[in-house]
Design a protein around this motif. Structure first.
Motif, PDB file in Angstrom:
ATOM      1  N   ALA A  22      -3.439   2.089  30.235  1.00  0.00           N
ATOM      2  CA  ALA A  22      -4.475   2.134  31.273  1.00  0.00           C
ATOM      3  C   ALA A  22      -4.935   3.577  31.518  1.00  0.00           C
ATOM      4  O   ALA A  22      -6.119   3.839  31.714  1.00  0.00           O
ATOM      5  N   ALA A  23      -3.982   4.514  31.493  1.00  0.00           N
ATOM      6  CA  ALA A  23      -4.343   5.925  31.697  1.00  0.00           C
ATOM      7  C   ALA A  23      -5.231   6.421  30.555  1.00  0.00           C
ATOM      8  O   ALA A  23      -6.193   7.162  30.775  1.00  0.00           O
ATOM      9  N   LEU A  24      -4.909   5.999  29.342  1.00  0.00           N
ATOM     10  CA  LEU A  24      -5.721   6.424  28.196  1.00  0.00           C
ATOM     11  C   LEU A  24      -7.132   5.832  28.293  1.00  0.00           C
ATOM     12  O   LEU A  24      -8.130   6.523  28.058  1.00  0.00           O
ATOM     13  N   ALA A  25      -7.221   4.559  28.652  1.00  0.00           N
ATOM     14  CA  ALA A  25      -8.544   3.919  28.785  1.00  0.00           C
ATOM     15  C   ALA A  25      -9.359   4.601  29.881  1.00  0.00           C
ATOM     16  O   ALA A  25     -10.571   4.834  29.717  1.00  0.00           O
ATOM     17  N   GLU A  26      -8.693   4.962  30.968  1.00  0.00           N
ATOM     18  CA  GLU A  26      -9.407   5.608  32.076  1.00  0.00           C
ATOM     19  C   GLU A  26      -9.868   7.022  31.666  1.00  0.00           C
ATOM     20  O   GLU A  26     -10.977   7.442  32.016  1.00  0.00           O
ATOM     21  N   ALA A  27      -9.022   7.718  30.914  1.00  0.00           N
ATOM     22  CA  ALA A  27      -9.419   9.050  30.419  1.00  0.00           C
ATOM     23  C   ALA A  27     -10.686   8.941  29.561  1.00  0.00           C
ATOM     24  O   ALA A  27     -11.600   9.761  29.671  1.00  0.00           O
ATOM     25  N   LEU A  28     -10.734   7.878  28.744  1.00  0.00           N
ATOM     26  CA  LEU A  28     -11.894   7.705  27.858  1.00  0.00           C
ATOM     27  C   LEU A  28     -13.118   7.157  28.591  1.00  0.00           C
ATOM     28  O   LEU A  28     -14.189   7.081  28.024  1.00  0.00           O
ATOM     29  N   ARG A  29     -12.934   6.779  29.816  1.00  0.00           N
ATOM     30  CA  ARG A  29     -14.097   6.425  30.653  1.00  0.00           C
ATOM     31  C   ARG A  29     -14.736   7.698  31.222  1.00  0.00           C
ATOM     32  O   ARG A  29     -15.963   7.838  31.222  1.00  0.00           O
ATOM     33  N   VAL A  30     -13.891   8.650  31.659  1.00  0.00           N
ATOM     34  CA  VAL A  30     -14.452   9.833  32.324  1.00  0.00           C
ATOM     35  C   VAL A  30     -14.792  10.961  31.348  1.00  0.00           C
ATOM     36  O   VAL A  30     -15.383  11.955  31.745  1.00  0.00           O
ATOM     37  N   ALA A  31     -14.436  10.787  30.061  1.00  0.00           N
ATOM     38  CA  ALA A  31     -14.775  11.801  29.048  1.00  0.00           C
ATOM     39  C   ALA A  31     -14.846  11.138  27.672  1.00  0.00           C
ATOM     40  O   ALA A  31     -14.128  10.168  27.422  1.00  0.00           O
ATOM     41  N   PRO A  32     -15.652  11.662  26.782  1.00  0.00           N
ATOM     42  CA  PRO A  32     -15.720  11.063  25.441  1.00  0.00           C
ATOM     43  C   PRO A  32     -14.517  11.417  24.562  1.00  0.00           C
ATOM     44  O   PRO A  32     -14.272  10.759  23.555  1.00  0.00           O
ATOM     45  N   ARG A  33     -13.800  12.452  24.932  1.00  0.00           N
ATOM     46  CA  ARG A  33     -12.674  12.892  24.091  1.00  0.00           C
ATOM     47  C   ARG A  33     -11.401  13.058  24.926  1.00  0.00           C
ATOM     48  O   ARG A  33     -11.474  13.368  26.121  1.00  0.00           O
ATOM     49  N   VAL A  34     -10.278  12.905  24.262  1.00  0.00           N
ATOM     50  CA  VAL A  34      -8.993  13.131  24.926  1.00  0.00           C
ATOM     51  C   VAL A  34      -8.164  14.110  24.095  1.00  0.00           C
ATOM     52  O   VAL A  34      -8.273  14.157  22.860  1.00  0.00           O
ATOM     53  N   LEU A  35      -7.352  14.879  24.797  1.00  0.00           N
ATOM     54  CA  LEU A  35      -6.363  15.752  24.158  1.00  0.00           C
ATOM     55  C   LEU A  35      -4.999  15.203  24.538  1.00  0.00           C
ATOM     56  O   LEU A  35      -4.618  15.258  25.714  1.00  0.00           O
ATOM     57  N   LEU A  36      -4.313  14.628  23.568  1.00  0.00           N
ATOM     58  CA  LEU A  36      -3.017  13.983  23.824  1.00  0.00           C
ATOM     59  C   LEU A  36      -1.919  14.861  23.251  1.00  0.00           C
ATOM     60  O   LEU A  36      -1.813  15.011  22.027  1.00  0.00           O
ATOM     61  N   ALA A  37      -1.125  15.464  24.131  1.00  0.00           N
ATOM     62  CA  ALA A  37      -0.002  16.296  23.683  1.00  0.00           C
ATOM     63  C   ALA A  37       1.274  15.537  24.013  1.00  0.00           C
ATOM     64  O   ALA A  37       1.568  15.306  25.191  1.00  0.00           O
ATOM     65  N   ASP A  38       1.978  15.108  22.975  1.00  0.00           N
ATOM     66  CA  ASP A  38       3.192  14.330  23.270  1.00  0.00           C
ATOM     67  C   ASP A  38       4.070  14.247  22.022  1.00  0.00           C
ATOM     68  O   ASP A  38       3.757  14.845  20.984  1.00  0.00           O
ATOM     69  N   TYR A  39       5.137  13.484  22.154  1.00  0.00           N
ATOM     70  CA  TYR A  39       6.097  13.383  21.056  1.00  0.00           C
ATOM     71  C   TYR A  39       5.561  12.524  19.924  1.00  0.00           C
ATOM     72  O   TYR A  39       4.777  11.601  20.140  1.00  0.00           O
ATOM     73  N   ARG A  40       5.987  12.853  18.723  1.00  0.00           N
ATOM     74  CA  ARG A  40       5.626  12.065  17.547  1.00  0.00           C
ATOM     75  C   ARG A  40       6.877  11.767  16.741  1.00  0.00           C
ATOM     76  O   ARG A  40       7.915  12.406  16.935  1.00  0.00           O
ATOM     77  N   LEU A  41       6.772  10.823  15.824  1.00  0.00           N
ATOM     78  CA  LEU A  41       7.903  10.515  14.949  1.00  0.00           C
ATOM     79  C   LEU A  41       8.042  11.612  13.908  1.00  0.00           C
ATOM     80  O   LEU A  41       7.028  12.167  13.450  1.00  0.00           O
ATOM     81  N   ALA A  42       9.275  11.899  13.516  1.00  0.00           N
ATOM     82  CA  ALA A  42       9.499  12.892  12.454  1.00  0.00           C
ATOM     83  C   ALA A  42       8.888  12.378  11.159  1.00  0.00           C
ATOM     84  O   ALA A  42       9.038  11.211  10.812  1.00  0.00           O
ATOM     85  N   GLU A  43       8.155  13.254  10.480  1.00  0.00           N
ATOM     86  CA  GLU A  43       7.516  12.855   9.224  1.00  0.00           C
ATOM     87  C   GLU A  43       8.309  13.323   8.019  1.00  0.00           C
ATOM     88  O   GLU A  43       8.268  12.741   6.954  1.00  0.00           O
ATOM     89  N   ARG A  44       8.998  14.436   8.215  1.00  0.00           N
ATOM     90  CA  ARG A  44       9.733  15.051   7.105  1.00  0.00           C
ATOM     91  C   ARG A  44      11.144  15.367   7.581  1.00  0.00           C
ATOM     92  O   ARG A  44      11.380  15.483   8.788  1.00  0.00           O
ATOM     93  N   ASN A  45      12.056  15.555   6.647  1.00  0.00           N
ATOM     94  CA  ASN A  45      13.422  15.929   7.028  1.00  0.00           C
ATOM     95  C   ASN A  45      13.426  17.187   7.894  1.00  0.00           C
ATOM     96  O   ASN A  45      14.235  17.319   8.810  1.00  0.00           O
ATOM     97  N   LEU A  46      12.479  18.082   7.596  1.00  0.00           N
ATOM     98  CA  LEU A  46      12.387  19.341   8.351  1.00  0.00           C
ATOM     99  C   LEU A  46      12.151  19.112   9.837  1.00  0.00           C
ATOM    100  O   LEU A  46      12.540  19.917  10.683  1.00  0.00           O
ATOM    101  N   ASP A  47      11.497  17.996  10.170  1.00  0.00           N
ATOM    102  CA  ASP A  47      11.183  17.711  11.582  1.00  0.00           C
ATOM    103  C   ASP A  47      12.375  17.126  12.331  1.00  0.00           C
ATOM    104  O   ASP A  47      12.363  17.048  13.562  1.00  0.00           O
ATOM    105  N   LEU A  48      13.377  16.666  11.584  1.00  0.00           N
ATOM    106  CA  LEU A  48      14.442  15.881  12.211  1.00  0.00           C
ATOM    107  C   LEU A  48      15.240  16.618  13.283  1.00  0.00           C
ATOM    108  O   LEU A  48      15.488  16.055  14.352  1.00  0.00           O
ATOM    109  N   PRO A  49      15.639  17.881  13.066  1.00  0.00           N
ATOM    110  CA  PRO A  49      16.429  18.543  14.121  1.00  0.00           C
ATOM    111  C   PRO A  49      15.683  18.576  15.453  1.00  0.00           C
ATOM    112  O   PRO A  49      16.252  18.233  16.497  1.00  0.00           O
ATOM    113  N   ALA A  50      14.412  18.950  15.428  1.00  0.00           N
ATOM    114  CA  ALA A  50      13.646  19.010  16.688  1.00  0.00           C
ATOM    115  C   ALA A  50      13.477  17.612  17.269  1.00  0.00           C
ATOM    116  O   ALA A  50      13.606  17.419  18.483  1.00  0.00           O
TER     117      ALA A  50
END
Ligand SMILES: C[S@@+](CC[C@H](N)C(=O)[O-])C[C@H]1O[C@@H](n2cnc3c(N)ncnc32)[C@H](O)[C@@H]1O
Length: 207
Positions: free
Chosen positions: A117-145
């Motif tokens: 709901a927060a994402l949908a509301e953000a896209l109502r008040v602006a055409p673009r969003v900047l989402l800074a958050d956690y992601r899944l590790a893609e490579r072994n190098l990402d695993l410790p973090a």
């Protein structure tokens, strides 16, 4: 919100977390400048630090947050920022009021329906969003973090950790953007690969 989950931590938040989070804030400001996003709403602004960094970079930023304690900390600082108390799901702004909405390190702590709901509301008040958050590790190098971030998330409390784990089980920030049918315009790596900043907009075919 019945009890403010940030009541106890708000006054310590900047001291403890700015050393880790200021890099995220600078990256957000850099992307805003580079992409010409000069009117921005930070919809879960916490103590207002992101807004201050954006304003320092010449980006007009308004901050909104649900937590009275976090807004209290923001107002106690000498920054004099435009701030308001609002739920990110129901923003008191007209359609298209901003160039972009920032949702930084907030979506992972929300139950799925609230985040959507927060994402949908953000896209109502602006055409673009900047989402800074956690992601899944893609490579072994990402695993410790990626493993390390479980520690602060666990320390943030049982409900916070449950929501974080649900968010990651659904694919983290990339999964959220994908399910929402967003087009990712730009992607920056955060936290040694454990996070990402996505600049995204609604896919015109799914709008
Ligand atoms: C981990 S803090 C991040 C704060 C800030 N974005 C930063 O990077 O420091 C998450 C923030 O999201 C806010 N928040 C959580 N749910 C919200 C909602 N539904 N509406 C507005 N703010 C919310 C909390 O009050 C808190 O200030």
């Amino acid at each position: 919100m019945t009890a403010d989950p940030y009541a106890r931590i708000a006054e310590w938040y900047d001291l403890l977390l700015n050393p880790v989070l200021d890099g995220v804030r600078r990256t957000v400001a850099h992307v805003c400048r580079a992409e010409g996003l000069l009117r921005v709403l930070d919809a879960c602004c916490g103590t207002g630090r992101q807004c201050a960094v954006l304003r320092g970079a010449g980006v007009a930023c308004v901050g909104a947050d649900l937590s009275p304690a976090m807004l209290g900390a923001a107002r106690a600082s000498p920054r004099s920022l435009p701030l308001l108390r609002a739920d990110a799901r129901v923003l008191p702004f007209a359609d298209g009021s901003f160039d972009a909405v920032v949702l930084s390190l907030a979506l992972h702590e929300m139950p799925e329906a609230t985040g959507n709901a927060a994402l949908a509301e953000a896209l109502r008040v602006a055409p673009r969003v900047l989402l800074a958050d956690y992601r899944l590790a893609e490579r072994n190098l990402d695993l410790p973090a990626a493993l390390f971030v479980h520690l602060p998330e666990r320390l943030a409390g049982a409900e916070h950790y449950r929501n974080f784990r649900g968010f990651m089980a659904r694919g983290g920030v990339e999964g959220l953007a994908h399910r929402a049918g967003l087009t990712v315009i730009r992607r920056e790596r955060l936290f040694g690969g454990a996070g990402a900043l996505l600049l995204a907009e609604r896919n015109s075919r799914t709008a």
